[in-house]
Design a protein around this motif. Structure first.
Motif, mmCIF file in Angstrom:
data_model
loop_
_atom_site.group_PDB
_atom_site.id
_atom_site.type_symbol
_atom_site.label_atom_id
_atom_site.label_comp_id
_atom_site.label_asym_id
_atom_site.label_seq_id
_atom_site.Cartn_x
_atom_site.Cartn_y
_atom_site.Cartn_z
ATOM 1 N N CYS A 15 4.591 1.313 8.637
ATOM 2 C CA CYS A 15 3.423 0.444 8.431
ATOM 3 C C CYS A 15 3.241 0.159 6.946
ATOM 4 O O CYS A 15 3.005 -0.992 6.537
ATOM 5 C CB CYS A 15 2.155 1.106 8.973
ATOM 6 S SG CYS A 15 2.204 1.546 10.713
ATOM 7 N N LEU A 16 3.332 1.201 6.147
ATOM 8 C CA LEU A 16 3.073 1.056 4.720
ATOM 9 C C LEU A 16 4.188 0.290 4.012
ATOM 10 O O LEU A 16 3.928 -0.478 3.083
ATOM 11 C CB LEU A 16 2.891 2.445 4.106
ATOM 12 C CG LEU A 16 1.678 3.212 4.662
ATOM 13 C CD1 LEU A 16 1.711 4.670 4.232
ATOM 14 C CD2 LEU A 16 0.370 2.553 4.230
ATOM 15 N N LYS A 17 5.408 0.466 4.465
ATOM 16 C CA LYS A 17 6.516 -0.290 3.862
ATOM 17 C C LYS A 17 6.397 -1.778 4.200
ATOM 18 O O LYS A 17 6.716 -2.636 3.376
ATOM 19 C CB LYS A 17 7.849 0.282 4.331
ATOM 20 C CG LYS A 17 8.149 1.643 3.716
ATOM 21 C CD LYS A 17 9.459 2.227 4.214
ATOM 22 C CE LYS A 17 9.751 3.567 3.552
ATOM 23 N NZ LYS A 17 11.004 4.189 4.033
ATOM 24 N N ARG A 18 5.940 -2.090 5.410
ATOM 25 C CA ARG A 18 5.678 -3.500 5.748
ATOM 26 C C ARG A 18 4.562 -4.048 4.873
ATOM 27 O O ARG A 18 4.623 -5.184 4.402
ATOM 28 C CB ARG A 18 5.300 -3.642 7.226
ATOM 29 C CG ARG A 18 6.450 -3.638 8.196
ATOM 30 C CD ARG A 18 6.030 -4.180 9.551
ATOM 31 N NE ARG A 18 4.861 -3.500 10.088
ATOM 32 C CZ ARG A 18 4.916 -2.425 10.867
ATOM 33 N NH1 ARG A 18 6.093 -1.887 11.157
ATOM 34 N NH2 ARG A 18 3.815 -1.880 11.335
ATOM 35 N N SER A 19 3.536 -3.227 4.672
ATOM 36 C CA SER A 19 2.386 -3.678 3.899
ATOM 37 C C SER A 19 2.795 -4.100 2.493
ATOM 38 O O SER A 19 2.401 -5.176 2.018
ATOM 39 C CB SER A 19 1.328 -2.566 3.833
ATOM 40 O OG SER A 19 0.223 -2.970 3.063
ATOM 41 N N ILE A 20 3.610 -3.289 1.820
ATOM 42 C CA ILE A 20 3.988 -3.653 0.450
ATOM 43 C C ILE A 20 5.022 -4.769 0.429
ATOM 44 O O ILE A 20 5.170 -5.467 -0.573
ATOM 45 C CB ILE A 20 4.486 -2.429 -0.347
ATOM 46 C CG1 ILE A 20 5.779 -1.872 0.241
ATOM 47 C CG2 ILE A 20 3.399 -1.359 -0.409
ATOM 48 C CD1 ILE A 20 6.429 -0.813 -0.640
ATOM 49 N N ARG A 21 5.736 -4.957 1.551
ATOM 50 C CA ARG A 21 6.659 -6.092 1.618
ATOM 51 C C ARG A 21 5.885 -7.397 1.775
ATOM 52 O O ARG A 21 6.210 -8.413 1.164
ATOM 53 C CB ARG A 21 7.633 -5.903 2.778
ATOM 54 C CG ARG A 21 8.743 -6.958 2.811
ATOM 55 C CD ARG A 21 9.825 -6.646 3.820
ATOM 56 N NE ARG A 21 9.367 -6.763 5.191
ATOM 57 C CZ ARG A 21 9.195 -5.763 6.035
ATOM 58 N NH1 ARG A 21 9.419 -4.516 5.620
ATOM 59 N NH2 ARG A 21 8.783 -5.951 7.271
ATOM 60 N N TYR A 22 4.839 -7.356 2.614
ATOM 61 C CA TYR A 22 3.999 -8.544 2.792
ATOM 62 C C TYR A 22 3.231 -8.878 1.516
ATOM 63 O O TYR A 22 3.030 -10.038 1.183
ATOM 64 C CB TYR A 22 2.989 -8.313 3.921
ATOM 65 C CG TYR A 22 3.562 -8.266 5.308
ATOM 66 C CD1 TYR A 22 4.711 -8.971 5.649
ATOM 67 C CD2 TYR A 22 2.934 -7.511 6.306
ATOM 68 C CE1 TYR A 22 5.225 -8.922 6.930
ATOM 69 C CE2 TYR A 22 3.436 -7.456 7.600
ATOM 70 C CZ TYR A 22 4.581 -8.157 7.894
ATOM 71 O OH TYR A 22 5.086 -8.110 9.170
ATOM 72 N N ASP A 23 2.758 -7.854 0.834
ATOM 73 C CA ASP A 23 1.909 -8.063 -0.346
ATOM 74 C C ASP A 23 2.310 -7.072 -1.432
ATOM 75 O O ASP A 23 1.691 -6.007 -1.592
ATOM 76 C CB ASP A 23 0.437 -7.876 0.032
ATOM 77 C CG ASP A 23 -0.508 -8.258 -1.109
ATOM 78 O OD1 ASP A 23 -0.005 -8.774 -2.130
ATOM 79 O OD2 ASP A 23 -1.722 -8.047 -0.970
ATOM 80 N N PRO A 24 3.341 -7.386 -2.207
ATOM 81 C CA PRO A 24 3.830 -6.449 -3.226
ATOM 82 C C PRO A 24 2.782 -6.075 -4.268
ATOM 83 O O PRO A 24 2.896 -5.026 -4.899
ATOM 84 C CB PRO A 24 5.002 -7.210 -3.867
ATOM 85 C CG PRO A 24 5.416 -8.220 -2.851
ATOM 86 C CD PRO A 24 4.157 -8.606 -2.145
ATOM 87 N N GLU A 25 1.787 -6.930 -4.470
ATOM 88 C CA GLU A 25 0.759 -6.650 -5.471
ATOM 89 C C GLU A 25 -0.476 -6.000 -4.859
ATOM 90 O O GLU A 25 -1.443 -5.740 -5.570
ATOM 91 C CB GLU A 25 0.375 -7.946 -6.179
ATOM 92 C CG GLU A 25 1.536 -8.578 -6.956
ATOM 93 C CD GLU A 25 1.138 -9.874 -7.628
ATOM 94 O OE1 GLU A 25 -0.046 -10.255 -7.524
ATOM 95 O OE2 GLU A 25 2.008 -10.498 -8.255
ATOM 96 N N GLY A 26 -0.461 -5.726 -3.564
ATOM 97 C CA GLY A 26 -1.611 -5.106 -2.916
ATOM 98 C C GLY A 26 -1.731 -3.637 -3.281
ATOM 99 O O GLY A 26 -0.733 -2.927 -3.428
ATOM 100 N N PHE A 27 -2.962 -3.189 -3.420
ATOM 101 C CA PHE A 27 -3.197 -1.810 -3.848
ATOM 102 C C PHE A 27 -3.170 -0.819 -2.696
ATOM 103 O O PHE A 27 -2.524 0.228 -2.781
ATOM 104 C CB PHE A 27 -4.546 -1.714 -4.565
ATOM 105 C CG PHE A 27 -4.962 -0.298 -4.857
ATOM 106 C CD1 PHE A 27 -4.392 0.395 -5.924
ATOM 107 C CD2 PHE A 27 -5.901 0.354 -4.064
ATOM 108 C CE1 PHE A 27 -4.755 1.715 -6.193
ATOM 109 C CE2 PHE A 27 -6.267 1.663 -4.322
ATOM 110 C CZ PHE A 27 -5.692 2.346 -5.394
#
Length: 431
Positions: free
Chosen positions: A105-117
Motif C-alpha cells: 500500500c505504502l509503495k503504491r502511495s509514494i509511486r502515485y505521489d512521490p512528493e506526498g508526506f
C-alpha cells in the motif's frame, strides 16, 4: 489509537489544501495512469476515506482498511487521492502489526505521489520496525523534505534520529555500504537537536536523545538534557524519562520499591522460590528451552552489549499481558503460581525467566511507562561483580529475595562473573 487517528485526520485535512489546483492528479513520471477525473468519483472516494477514519476511531481497523482500499481502487479519482487512501491503508495495517501487508500500500502511495508526506513517512516507520535500515534512512530524509508543516517535519526528524540510533546499535555502520564512513550517532544527535530547539519536541525525542548521548559516552550532556526536560514540564524527575508518563501518578521518592507484602503473588512466589528455580534448571537442560532476547520484543536486542544474543536469554510465561501457551507447557508450576494475577495486564504485563550470561551487560534505559513496577526474584546469583542500578542507586540480587523497582527510572544491569545470573521477572501495574 486516538493519537493515530488525530494524525490521520490532520493529514486528511491537509490533503485538500496542499493539492489544490491539481485537478487531474497526473504525475509526469506516470502519464499513462492519468485519466479523466470525475467529480462524482472524487466525492465518493472522499466519503469512503471519511467513513474509514470513523471506523478507525471506533477501533474497527478491518472496516477502515476496506474503506481505504475501495477509495484507492476507484477509477476517476486523482492520483494524490489514491495515494492518500493507500497511505491510510498502510497506517491501519501498521496499527494492526501487519507491516508486510502495509508495504505494498505504502509503495503504491509514494509511486502515485512521490512528493506526498503521509505515505513516505509511514513507509519509513514500517521499514524501521522491519529493521530495513537502508530503507528507513532513505525515506525519512525524503519525508522531512515533503512535510507540509513544522510539527510533521519534527515528527519525521525525531523518528529519523531514532532510526539512525537503532541502525548504529544493530551494527549497520559496518555492514551497509549506505552507511559507510558516516557517524550515525552524530547524525542522529543533529536531527534530534533540531527538533528540541524547534519547540516541537515530545517525550520520545528526549528519550531517544538520551540514548544517543549515552551511547557516545556524553553523560554530562544527557543529564543537562534531562534537567531541561524537567524544567519544561515533560518529566517530574530527571532520573525518570519514559516515553509515556502518567502525570496523575505521584512521582516516586525512591527508585526502589520495598513493600513486597502489598502484592500477594510476590509472597507466594518467594515461599516457593526453590521449586521455581528447579523448574528453571530443568528448562535450561532442554534444547531451545530458553529463547534469545529479541524474539519477543526486537527492540530489547538493542539494549544488549554483545554481538549475539546467546548470553541473554528468556522464557516467557506472560508476555504483553497475555498468557503464553509455550510458557505454561514448559513451566507449569510457575505458570500456576502466577495465574490469575490481576495486575499483569496488556500491553506491558510480563512474567518471564531472564538469564544474563557471563560478561553480559544491559545498557542504561527506561521502561516505556511509569504505570508499571518491575520485580526480580533472584534464582541464581554467581559470586563476583553482579548487580543492577536504578536511578543511580545500585543493589545486588540475593537468591530467594525480591528486588522491585520503578521500571520508568533509568536502569542498567551487569554480570561480570564467570557464571550466569537468573531471575524470575514480574512486570505488573503499579500498586
Amino acid at each position: 489509537m486516538m493519537l493515530c487517528l488525530q494524525f490521520l485526520l490532520l493529514v486528511a485535512c491537509a490533503w485538500g489544501s496542499s493539492h489544490a489546483g491539481k485537478t487531474d492528479g497526473c504525475s509526469a513520471a506516470s502519464p499513462k495512469s492519468c485519466g479523466k477525473i470525475s467529480k462524482e468519483a472524487t466525492e465518493k472516494a472522499a466519503g469512503l476515506i471519511k467513513e474509514g477514519l470513523m471506523a478507525a476511531e471506533m477501533g474497527n481497523w478491518d472496516q477502515a482498511i476496506t474503506n481505504f482500499e475501495m477509495a484507492a481502487k476507484m477509477p476517476g479519482v486523482a492520483l494524490q487521492q489514491k495515494a492518500d487512501a493507500d497511505a491510510k491503508s498502510g497506517m491501519a495495517f501498521r496499527k494492526l502489526g501487519r507491516n508486510e501487508d502495509a508495504l505494498p500500500c505504502l509503495k503504491r502511495s509514494i509511486r502515485y505521489d512521490p512528493e506526498g508526506f503521509l505515505g513516505r513517512f509511514t513507509l519509513a516507520n514500517v521499514l524501521a520496525e522491519l529493521k530495513d535500515w537502508d530503507g528507513c534512512d532513505e525515506h525519512y530524509a525524503l519525508a522531512i523534505k515533503a512535510a507540509p508543516s513544522k510539527n510533521l517535519a519534527a515528527a519525521a526528524q525525531s523518528n529519523y534520529g531514532n532510526c539512525l540510533r537503532r541502525a548504529f546499535a544493530a551494527g549497520a555502520g559496518g555492514s551497509s555500504a549506505r552507511f559507510a564512513g558516516r557517524n550515525l550517532l552524530k547524525e542522529a544527535q543533529d536531527h534530534l537537536q533540531q527538533v528540541l530547539t524547534s519547540g516541537q519536541a515530545e517525550r520520545a525525542t528526549v528519550t531517544t536523545m538520551s540514548a544517543v548521548l549515552l551511547a557516545q559516552g556524553k553523560k554530562t550532556a544527557q543529564q543537562k538534557l534531562l534537567a531541561w526536560a524537567v524544567k519544561k514540564g515533560m518529566y517530574q524527575d530527571q532520573r525518570q524519562y519514559p516515553e509515556h508518563l502518567n502525570l496523575h501518578l505521584p512521582a516516586p521518592k525512591h527508585p526502589w520499591w520495598d513493600d513486597h507484602t502489598k502484592l500477594p503473588v510476590l509472597v507466594e512466589l518467594k515461599a516457593r522460590w526453590q521449586d521455581v528455580r528447579r523448574e528453571l534448571d530443568a528448562l535450561m537442560q532442554m534444547k531451545d528451552g530458553l529463547l534469545n532476547v529479541g524474539n519477543r520484543s526486537p527492540n530489547d536486542l538493542e539494549l544488549y552489549n554483545g554481538k549475539t544474543t546467546q548470553t541473554w536469554r528468556e522464557h516467557n510465561i506472560v508476555s504483553g499481558g497475555r498468557n503464553s501457551p509455550r510458557g505454561a507447557h514448559l513451566t507449569p508450576l510457575t505458570a500456576r503460581l502466577v495465574s490469575g494475577e490481576p495486575r499483569v495486564q496488556p500491553p506491558d504485563g510480563q512474567i518471564s525467566f531472564s538469564v544474563l550470561g557471563p560478561k553480559a551487560q544491559v545498557t542504561p534505559h527506561c521502561g516505556r511507562t511509569n504505570e508499571m513496577l518491575t520485580c526480580h526474584l533472584a534464582l541464581h546469583v554467581p559470586p563476583g561483580n553482579v548487580g543492577i542500578s536504578v536511578g543511580g542507586e545500585s543493589r545486588k540480587w540475593e537468591e530467594g529475595e525480591w528486588l522491585c523497582f520503578e521500571d520508568s527510572f533509568q536502569h542498567e544491569a551487569w554480570n561480570d562473573a564467570a557464571d550466569f545470573r537468573s531471575v524470575l521477572l514480574v512486570n505488573v501495574v503499579h500498586p
